[in-house]
Design a protein around this motif. Sequence first.
Motif, mmCIF file in Angstrom:
data_model
loop_
_atom_site.group_PDB
_atom_site.id
_atom_site.type_symbol
_atom_site.label_atom_id
_atom_site.label_comp_id
_atom_site.label_asym_id
_atom_site.label_seq_id
_atom_site.Cartn_x
_atom_site.Cartn_y
_atom_site.Cartn_z
ATOM 1 N N ARG A 31 0.829 -1.211 0.000
ATOM 2 C CA ARG A 31 0.000 0.000 0.000
ATOM 3 C C ARG A 31 0.861 1.257 0.000
ATOM 4 N NH1 ARG A 31 -3.298 -3.101 3.563
ATOM 5 N NH2 ARG A 31 -2.228 -2.195 5.358
ATOM 6 N N ASN A 32 1.920 1.247 0.804
ATOM 7 C CA ASN A 32 2.796 2.418 0.858
ATOM 8 C C ASN A 32 3.412 2.721 -0.500
ATOM 9 O OD1 ASN A 32 2.315 2.739 3.587
ATOM 10 N ND2 ASN A 32 4.185 1.683 4.229
ATOM 11 N N LEU A 33 3.898 1.676 -1.169
ATOM 12 C CA LEU A 33 4.508 1.878 -2.480
ATOM 13 C C LEU A 33 3.475 2.349 -3.499
ATOM 14 C CD1 LEU A 33 6.863 -1.244 -2.608
ATOM 15 C CD2 LEU A 33 7.560 1.142 -2.333
ATOM 16 N N SER A 34 2.305 1.734 -3.491
ATOM 17 C CA SER A 34 1.262 2.130 -4.438
ATOM 18 C C SER A 34 0.794 3.560 -4.182
ATOM 19 C CB SER A 34 0.069 1.168 -4.348
ATOM 20 O OG SER A 34 0.445 -0.140 -4.714
ATOM 21 N N ASP A 35 0.593 3.900 -2.912
ATOM 22 C CA ASP A 35 0.150 5.260 -2.581
ATOM 23 C C ASP A 35 1.188 6.295 -3.016
ATOM 24 O OD1 ASP A 35 -2.147 4.233 -1.525
ATOM 25 O OD2 ASP A 35 -1.648 4.631 0.569
ATOM 26 N N TRP A 36 2.460 5.970 -2.799
ATOM 27 C CA TRP A 36 3.530 6.887 -3.215
ATOM 28 C C TRP A 36 3.510 7.099 -4.729
ATOM 29 C CZ3 TRP A 36 8.191 4.414 -5.421
ATOM 30 C CH2 TRP A 36 9.104 5.348 -5.910
ATOM 31 N N LEU A 37 3.404 6.016 -5.478
ATOM 32 C CA LEU A 37 3.422 6.124 -6.935
ATOM 33 C C LEU A 37 2.182 6.847 -7.457
ATOM 34 C CD1 LEU A 37 4.819 2.551 -7.548
ATOM 35 C CD2 LEU A 37 5.997 4.682 -8.152
ATOM 36 N N GLU A 38 1.037 6.577 -6.844
ATOM 37 C CA GLU A 38 -0.181 7.292 -7.226
ATOM 38 C C GLU A 38 -0.026 8.790 -6.960
ATOM 39 O OE1 GLU A 38 -3.167 6.313 -8.508
ATOM 40 O OE2 GLU A 38 -2.770 4.153 -8.622
ATOM 41 N N TRP A 39 0.548 9.125 -5.810
ATOM 42 C CA TRP A 39 0.746 10.538 -5.459
ATOM 43 C C TRP A 39 1.600 11.236 -6.520
ATOM 44 C CZ3 TRP A 39 -0.823 13.191 -0.879
ATOM 45 C CH2 TRP A 39 -0.336 14.502 -0.782
ATOM 46 N N MET A 40 2.585 10.533 -7.053
ATOM 47 C CA MET A 40 3.459 11.126 -8.066
ATOM 48 C C MET A 40 2.808 11.182 -9.441
ATOM 49 S SD MET A 40 7.414 10.431 -7.353
ATOM 50 C CE MET A 40 7.513 8.831 -8.133
ATOM 51 N N GLY A 41 1.586 10.670 -9.551
ATOM 52 C CA GLY A 41 0.869 10.768 -10.813
ATOM 53 C C GLY A 41 1.039 9.587 -11.736
ATOM 54 N N LEU A 42 1.621 8.480 -11.243
ATOM 55 C CA LEU A 42 1.715 7.291 -12.074
ATOM 56 C C LEU A 42 0.363 6.580 -12.108
ATOM 57 C CD1 LEU A 42 4.778 7.948 -11.350
ATOM 58 C CD2 LEU A 42 5.197 5.548 -11.865
ATOM 59 N N ILE A 43 0.192 5.707 -13.076
ATOM 60 C CA ILE A 43 -1.095 5.059 -13.312
ATOM 61 C C ILE A 43 -0.964 3.562 -13.055
ATOM 62 C CG2 ILE A 43 -2.897 4.600 -15.018
ATOM 63 C CD1 ILE A 43 -1.946 7.151 -16.481
ATOM 64 N N GLY A 44 -1.749 3.052 -12.130
ATOM 65 C CA GLY A 44 -1.694 1.640 -11.785
ATOM 66 C C GLY A 44 -2.118 0.745 -12.934
ATOM 67 N N ALA A 45 -1.460 -0.412 -13.030
ATOM 68 C CA ALA A 45 -1.723 -1.344 -14.132
ATOM 69 C C ALA A 45 -2.760 -2.397 -13.775
ATOM 70 C CB ALA A 45 -0.419 -2.014 -14.558
ATOM 71 N N GLY A 46 -3.515 -2.158 -12.712
ATOM 72 C CA GLY A 46 -4.587 -3.082 -12.366
ATOM 73 C C GLY A 46 -4.270 -3.970 -11.183
ATOM 74 N N HIS A 47 -5.302 -4.656 -10.718
ATOM 75 C CA HIS A 47 -5.211 -5.460 -9.499
ATOM 76 C C HIS A 47 -4.113 -6.515 -9.576
ATOM 77 C CE1 HIS A 47 -6.514 -7.621 -5.929
ATOM 78 N NE2 HIS A 47 -6.594 -8.737 -6.640
ATOM 79 N N GLN A 48 -3.941 -7.143 -10.732
ATOM 80 C CA GLN A 48 -2.956 -8.223 -10.837
ATOM 81 C C GLN A 48 -1.517 -7.714 -10.942
ATOM 82 O OE1 GLN A 48 -4.248 -12.061 -12.755
ATOM 83 N NE2 GLN A 48 -5.583 -10.665 -13.894
ATOM 84 N N ALA A 49 -1.364 -6.408 -10.990
ATOM 85 C CA ALA A 49 -0.022 -5.817 -10.959
ATOM 86 C C ALA A 49 0.322 -5.284 -9.576
ATOM 87 C CB ALA A 49 0.082 -4.690 -11.988
ATOM 88 N N MET A 50 -0.562 -5.507 -8.594
ATOM 89 C CA MET A 50 -0.347 -5.031 -7.220
ATOM 90 C C MET A 50 -0.398 -6.228 -6.281
ATOM 91 S SD MET A 50 -0.313 -1.858 -8.107
ATOM 92 C CE MET A 50 -0.881 -0.987 -9.576
ATOM 93 N N LEU A 51 0.744 -6.822 -6.021
ATOM 94 C CA LEU A 51 0.769 -8.072 -5.267
ATOM 95 C C LEU A 51 1.443 -7.913 -3.913
ATOM 96 C CD1 LEU A 51 1.977 -10.578 -8.025
ATOM 97 C CD2 LEU A 51 -0.371 -9.937 -7.467
ATOM 98 N N ASP A 52 0.920 -8.623 -2.922
ATOM 99 C CA ASP A 52 1.650 -8.851 -1.677
ATOM 100 C C ASP A 52 1.530 -10.337 -1.368
ATOM 101 O OD1 ASP A 52 -0.963 -9.000 -0.007
ATOM 102 O OD2 ASP A 52 -1.012 -6.945 -0.735
ATOM 103 N N ARG A 53 2.670 -10.996 -1.260
ATOM 104 C CA ARG A 53 2.688 -12.453 -1.115
ATOM 105 C C ARG A 53 3.742 -12.891 -0.096
ATOM 106 N NH1 ARG A 53 -1.338 -11.704 -3.427
ATOM 107 N NH2 ARG A 53 -2.077 -12.594 -5.408
ATOM 108 N N TYR A 54 3.384 -13.926 0.665
ATOM 109 C CA TYR A 54 4.364 -14.558 1.547
ATOM 110 C C TYR A 54 5.059 -15.691 0.800
ATOM 111 C CZ TYR A 54 2.330 -12.033 5.461
ATOM 112 O OH TYR A 54 1.904 -11.047 6.304
ATOM 113 N N ILE A 55 6.349 -15.774 1.011
ATOM 114 C CA ILE A 55 7.129 -16.887 0.463
ATOM 115 C C ILE A 55 7.672 -17.668 1.656
ATOM 116 C CG2 ILE A 55 9.114 -17.553 -0.950
ATOM 117 C CD1 ILE A 55 8.803 -14.875 -2.432
ATOM 118 N N GLY A 56 7.041 -18.789 1.957
ATOM 119 C CA GLY A 56 7.458 -19.577 3.113
ATOM 120 C C GLY A 56 7.048 -18.929 4.422
ATOM 121 N N TYR A 57 5.750 -18.829 4.650
ATOM 122 C CA TYR A 57 5.231 -18.137 5.831
ATOM 123 C C TYR A 57 5.707 -18.823 7.112
ATOM 124 C CZ TYR A 57 1.813 -15.806 8.853
ATOM 125 O OH TYR A 57 1.208 -15.068 9.845
#
Length: 376
Positions: A297-323
């Motif tokens: 969320r922090n990274l997405s909010d920062w990029l949105e604030w700078m005026g970049l355009i999100g590429a959709g839900h499947q381009a915004m991931l948060d995943r655990y690798i070996g929880y």
Amino acid sequence: MTQASEANPNQTDMKPDHHAVPPARKGQAPEKLARIEFHKKFTASFYDPRFDPLRGEIAKLEDVAWQNYQDSRKAPVTVKAGPGFADPDYDMSTEWMAARDTLLAAERTQKDPATPSRVLLIVGSSRNDGTCPGEMSKSFRLAEWARTAFETEGMQVDLLDLSLVTSTYDHHIHPCKGCVSTAMPLCHWPCSCYPNHSLNQVNDWMNDIYERWVLAHGVLIIAPTYWYQSPSPLKLMIDRLVCADGGNPDPSSTHGKEAEEAKAIELDGWDYPKHLAGRAYGVISHGDVAGIESQRRNLSDWLEWMGLIGAGHQAMLDRYIGYFESYAESHETLDHDTPMQEEARIAARAVSEAVRQIRAGTLKAPDAKLRPARPK
């Protein structure tokens, strides 16, 4: 600084009088180093006994460095700013002028419809196998899968591996000094805080990184989560990109770092130009215990604030690798996590499609033409 309310003459509206430029507050910074302390810091770079035969020559270099430090000789080589600047007679750093010219050329290339579509693929991890960790990062492996997908989509890929600040000789992203909090016009685009030769704040990577951001039509950031937050090389880059969001492209207007001049310009009206707006972006945040959602969320909010355009839900991931699994086997866990591998490719495909649509003029931020009620 305040005015009485007509309804209640004893009540004030607490709004500052923008006709009066507030003074710059002073008193935090300590005095310059004493000579002996400077000596300790300067000679630390020559600790190795192999330098012993050259101690006399090193002492001569130290004398010059000490004098430059005393004289605050930040930019030793300058040129007149010239036409097009607020003060054509201002002595501008030749290094800053070169960086500025590079960004102008990069912007022309990026906006040329005949140039290939280019994506900046950022590895945000501090880890690589060229130094203490002894092993590559999982972010790098995810980036390699994303790179393959980008190339299949016809994108030109620029891989920016921020871990190089931990493994490359004298290679730095120096910290942001926070000029923007004094006044936005004091923050120059590109950053003029570095190099500062009098403080030996040199070999700063950011001018190269600025160019790579400007050249890009899309950006995909892949980063692990360290203590609920972004790794330090990534955060350093983020902070130093503040000049891309409202930064002043003319240091002569503030005569370098004259704080009160910058305050006056901001109070007179500043438009906070977004120098990187309109590019596509995606984010992959991963971890093993906690914090991946907040970092994404922090990274997405920062990029949105700078005026970049999100590429959709499947381009915004948060995943655990070996929880909550072992660190030692985390790469093996990723080996078997084929959905995670494919999700990295899908994120790249989504960013690629967003780049194509942006360049074709069919994808735009819906609020791009709306002026913020409170610009900043």
